[in-house]
Design a protein around this motif. Structure first.
Motif, PDB file in Angstrom:
ATOM      1  N   ALA A  62       0.849  -1.188   0.063  1.00 49.54           N
ATOM      2  CA  ALA A  62      -0.065   0.146  -0.199  1.00 49.54           C
ATOM      3  C   ALA A  62       0.984   1.267   0.030  1.00 49.54           C
ATOM      4  CB  ALA A  62      -0.902  -0.067   1.225  1.00 49.54           C
ATOM      5  N   SER A  63       2.117   1.222   0.778  1.00 50.24           N
ATOM      6  CA  SER A  63       3.150   2.327   0.850  1.00 50.24           C
ATOM      7  C   SER A  63       3.495   2.558  -0.648  1.00 50.24           C
ATOM      8  CB  SER A  63       4.093   2.199   1.657  1.00 50.24           C
ATOM      9  OG  SER A  63       3.418   1.887   3.043  1.00 50.24           O
ATOM     10  N   THR A  64       3.903   1.224  -1.317  1.00 50.80           N
ATOM     11  CA  THR A  64       4.549   1.638  -2.549  1.00 50.80           C
ATOM     12  C   THR A  64       3.542   2.382  -3.426  1.00 50.80           C
ATOM     13  OG1 THR A  64       5.565  -0.290  -2.252  1.00 50.80           O
ATOM     14  CG2 THR A  64       5.421   0.595  -4.509  1.00 50.80           C
ATOM     15  N   LEU A  65       2.117   1.770  -3.516  1.00 50.58           N
ATOM     16  CA  LEU A  65       1.045   2.379  -4.549  1.00 50.58           C
ATOM     17  C   LEU A  65       0.682   3.624  -4.081  1.00 50.58           C
ATOM     18  CD1 LEU A  65      -1.235  -0.897  -4.567  1.00 50.58           C
ATOM     19  CD2 LEU A  65       0.148  -0.120  -6.419  1.00 50.58           C
ATOM     20  N   ALA A  66       0.933   4.222  -2.939  1.00 52.69           N
ATOM     21  CA  ALA A  66       0.641   5.677  -2.726  1.00 52.69           C
ATOM     22  C   ALA A  66       1.703   6.514  -3.052  1.00 52.69           C
ATOM     23  CB  ALA A  66       0.594   5.737  -1.104  1.00 52.69           C
ATOM     24  N   ILE A  67       2.887   6.194  -3.483  1.00 53.14           N
ATOM     25  CA  ILE A  67       3.938   7.138  -4.011  1.00 53.14           C
ATOM     26  C   ILE A  67       3.489   7.806  -5.347  1.00 53.14           C
ATOM     27  CG2 ILE A  67       6.100   7.282  -4.771  1.00 53.14           C
ATOM     28  CD1 ILE A  67       7.065   5.146  -2.577  1.00 53.14           C
ATOM     29  N   LEU A  96       6.436  15.867   2.702  1.00 49.91           N
ATOM     30  CA  LEU A  96       6.484  15.369   4.253  1.00 49.91           C
ATOM     31  C   LEU A  96       5.791  14.043   4.129  1.00 49.91           C
ATOM     32  CD1 LEU A  96       5.768  18.472   6.338  1.00 49.91           C
ATOM     33  CD2 LEU A  96       7.784  16.997   6.557  1.00 49.91           C
ATOM     34  N   ALA A  97       4.573  14.026   3.317  1.00 54.90           N
ATOM     35  CA  ALA A  97       3.987  12.926   3.056  1.00 54.90           C
ATOM     36  C   ALA A  97       4.784  11.599   2.491  1.00 54.90           C
ATOM     37  CB  ALA A  97       2.611  13.201   2.450  1.00 54.90           C
ATOM     38  N   LEU A  98       5.412  12.124   1.497  1.00 60.17           N
ATOM     39  CA  LEU A  98       6.467  11.241   0.854  1.00 60.17           C
ATOM     40  C   LEU A  98       7.342  10.589   1.919  1.00 60.17           C
ATOM     41  CD1 LEU A  98       7.103  12.704  -2.808  1.00 60.17           C
ATOM     42  CD2 LEU A  98       6.033  10.353  -2.158  1.00 60.17           C
ATOM     43  N   PHE A  99       7.811  11.431   2.665  1.00 54.11           N
ATOM     44  CA  PHE A  99       8.848  10.709   3.694  1.00 54.11           C
ATOM     45  C   PHE A  99       8.125   9.879   4.648  1.00 54.11           C
ATOM     46  CE2 PHE A  99      11.245  11.251   7.895  1.00 54.11           C
ATOM     47  CZ  PHE A  99      12.573  10.883   7.292  1.00 54.11           C
ATOM     48  N   GLY A 100       6.997  10.283   5.103  1.00 56.16           N
ATOM     49  CA  GLY A 100       6.083   9.380   5.856  1.00 56.16           C
ATOM     50  C   GLY A 100       5.779   8.141   5.452  1.00 56.16           C
ATOM     51  N   VAL A 101       5.491   8.191   3.796  1.00 57.07           N
ATOM     52  CA  VAL A 101       5.244   6.804   3.468  1.00 57.07           C
ATOM     53  C   VAL A 101       6.481   5.940   3.246  1.00 57.07           C
ATOM     54  CG1 VAL A 101       4.507   5.944   1.083  1.00 57.07           C
ATOM     55  CG2 VAL A 101       3.061   7.748   2.027  1.00 57.07           C
ATOM     56  N   ALA A 102       7.645   6.697   3.064  1.00 54.13           N
ATOM     57  CA  ALA A 102       9.035   5.921   2.721  1.00 54.13           C
ATOM     58  C   ALA A 102       9.135   5.400   4.293  1.00 54.13           C
ATOM     59  CB  ALA A 102      10.007   6.973   2.356  1.00 54.13           C
ATOM     60  N   SER A 103       8.983   6.002   5.186  1.00 57.61           N
ATOM     61  CA  SER A 103       9.301   5.461   6.487  1.00 57.61           C
ATOM     62  C   SER A 103       8.414   4.303   6.866  1.00 57.61           C
ATOM     63  CB  SER A 103       9.153   6.504   7.680  1.00 57.61           C
ATOM     64  OG  SER A 103       9.960   7.520   7.393  1.00 57.61           O
TER      65      SER A 103
END
Length: 623
Positions: A62-67, A96-103
């Motif tokens: 899901a994190s990958t698909l959100a990017i 910031l959202a991208l960094f959160g998703v990456a974390s």
């Protein structure tokens, strides 16, 4: 190692004489998924770990698909919007959202990797233990037709392939399935028209990949079979190195092994070429399809029917879908190899020993003070490998408790076969064998064999010290009991002279000992067991005259209070027996004492005359 072993033609042939062995040259018609179903008993105990891995897997996907969605926002509202603080603030939020998703992606991926790696190691260890437990319960019939090198290769290399699947490939497959499906949905959300085109083209691409993949699977199995052949050959030759070197066959055996390895290499190269071609075709067709569709998308942006953010999002999702397909094709190749390994392991696990304990075993009567009674009633037996030749032909024999019976006769008369049946390594085709009045088929195998001690003609010494080798006779014996047994077997003195005494390592198969010393270790092992029935198969054949005298004295003391059956050619052993059984061609032809059989003038008298003549000649020769 990453290769698997030979298919189960040899092992399955042993399951039952009526069941023909499968043809290893043909490809099994089971699919990969069908083969992996056999692993379910090993996987189900770890449902919790699989569930946790699944959660981590879904979160990571899901994190990958959100990017890509974040990138669309950044392009359309950040770079594409009016300049100003609002756009800058939006860009800040997007990053910031991208960094959160990456974390989240990093944490979920680490958790998934740890969990599935643990599962791979744990399941593989369970499979290895289960296969080994199964193999050691097989009757000698199994090992007549199955090379130990093949079995060992299955336990090691085949399970390594399965470990890769359970610990990596399943996780990768599920992850990429999620990415493929999620990316596909987002492609349709972004542009249904372009998504429809790309799906239609991908369907046309996948069909030839699947068809070609079947050929790769067959070549993978062939490659594993050839590796198993080479492994089995190497094991056989290494175990017979003294014989190989004595006959100066080093070059011949090296060439045989080299030819086998070369054959395995050529088969592997055919698999590698096919695999490389499959990979090339998959990448070329998949990415060619994506490039074509993206070309259409670029034209749509120029025409104004799509925004730049939509195209960027579509490109990223298309890349995710393409990457997922490529990864799935790679995983499928590994899964196909592991499927072959799984099939071979399941074939091995499916082999059922003909010799099993009964569902409701009977107990043995309480041990008598003078040993156990043994009787054979009209026993007929042929070895599975020689069904048309009777090793025992209507043999009937009663051995009283405490009696010492010697069995003599020419080679192939059936003497050792008697011992094999007493221990129930085989069952006779007809007739019965009773121990203390109980049919041995009605006894638990451990109960039966615990009541029997044996000193075989070919002594087995394990790669351990002298103390543990003797303690093999009774695992719970104390050091003092081990030493007492060694003294009875005339082994104590030579063991004490070893560099570390009883803690001296004896080498693989006892290579650091002489033949007589190995045999005395085996005698000590049998005496430590202290069974009511003692079987001696040429127990003094490898001893010199002095050692034989010591061991004979020890054996005489050990025979007190137990029944003893001796296979021997030396008259020094035979003459002390209460009764002598003479066998020929699987039948008992003479019975009596030494004196009565000599007076009879039959087979035993001839054997005795030949031995006496040989002894007289040796005594007459000058030293």
């Amino acid at each position: 190692m990453t290769t698997s072993t030979e298919t189960g033609s040899t092992s399955t042939a042993t399951a039952a004489s009526a069941a023909p062995a499968p043809d290893t040259s043909r490809e099994l018609k089971k699919g990969s998924l069908a083969a992996f179903r056999g692993l379910m008993p090993f996987l189900t105990p770890y449902r919790k770990q699989f569930f946790l891995a699944g959660i981590a897997l879904v979160v990571a996907a899901a994190s990958t698909l959100a990017i890509p969605a974040a990138f669309k926002q950044m392009i359309d509202l950040g770079f594409g919007g009016a300049a100003g603080s609002k756009s800058i603030q939006h860009v800040d939020l997007v990053f910031l959202a991208l960094f959160g998703v990456a974390s989240i992606l990093a944490l979920a991926t680490a958790a998934r990797f740890y969990t599935v790696s643990w599962l791979g190691e744990r399941v593989t260890a369970d499979i290895r233990s289960a296969v080994y437990r199964h193999v050691v319960t097989q009757s000698p019939e199994f090992f007549e037709t199955t090379q130990t090198g093949e079995v060992l290769s299955r336990i090691t290399t085949d399970t390594t392939l399965i470990q890769a699947v359970v610990g990596t490939s399943i996780s990768m497959a599920l992850r990429n399935v999620l990415l493929f499906l999620g990316g596909l949905v987002m492609l349709f959300v972004t542009s249904a028209k372009l998504a429809g085109i790309i799906i239609g083209l991908l369907i046309l691409v996948v069909v030839p990949i699947i068809v070609f993949g079947r050929k790769v699977r067959k070549l993978s199995r062939d490659s594993q079979d050839r590796i198993a052949d080479a492994s089995a050959m190497a094991g056989e030759i290494l175990n017979a190195m003294p014989t190989v070197q004595a006959f100066t066959h080093e070059k011949i055996e090296s060439k045989r092994f080299g030819d086998s390895v070369e054959g395995a290499f050529m088969t592997a190269m055919r698999r590698i070429r096919a695999r490389a071609l499959l990979t090339m075709i998959a990448i070329l067709l998949v990415f060619g399809t994506i490039v074509f569709v993206l070309w259409l998308g670029a034209r749509a942006v120029l025409e104004g029917s799509m925004t730049g953010g939509d195209l960027g999002q579509f490109i990223l999702y298309a890349s995710i879908v393409a990457g997922a397909i490529g990864a799935l094709s790679e995983v499928m190749g590994e899964a196909q190899r592991a499927a072959g390994a799984t099939e071979r392991l399941l074939e091995l696990m499916a082999v059922k020993s003909e010799i099993e304990s009964p569902a409701t075993p009977l107990p043995l009567p309480a041990r008598a003070a003078n040993g156990a009674a043994l009787s054979l009633n009209d026993v007929v037996f042929s070895y599975p490998s020689r069904p048309d030749t009777a090793a025992l032909d209507h043999v009937s024999l009663d051995i009283r408790a405490g009696e010492t019976v010697a069995v003599v006769g020419p080679s192939g008369a059936g003497k050792t076969t008697l011992f094999q049946l007493f221990l129930r390594f085989y069952d006779p085709q007809s007739g019965s064998i009773r121990l203390d009045g109980v049919d041995i088929k009605q006894l638990d195998l451990h109960t039966l064999r615990d009541a029997i001690g044996i000193v075989p003609q070919d002594t087995v010494i394990f790669s351990a010290d002298a103390m543990e080798n003797i303690r093999y006779g009774r695992a719970g014996a104390s050091d003092a009991e081990v030493i007492a047994a060694a003294k009875m077997a005339a082994a104590h003195e030579f063991i004490e002279r070893l560099p570390n005494g009883y803690k001296s390592f004896l080498g693989e198969r006892g290579v650091r000992l002489s033949g007589g010393q190995r045999q005395r270790i085996a005698i000590a092992r049998a005496l430590l067991k202290n069974p009511p029935l003692l079987l001696l198969d040429e127990a003094t054949s490898a001893l010199d005259a002095e050692s034989e005298r010591l061991v004979q004295k020890a054996l005489e003391a050990a025979m007190v209070g137990r029944t003893t059956v001796i296979i021997a050619h030396r008259l020094a052993t035979v003459q002390r027996a209460d009764r002598i059984i003479v066998m020929e061609d699987g039948r008992i032809v003479e019975t009596g004492t030494h004196a009565s059989l000599v007076a009879l003038g039959g087979i035993y008298a001839n054997l005795a005359a030949l031995q006496f003549h040989h002894v007289q000649i040796n005594q007459a020769e000058p030293s």
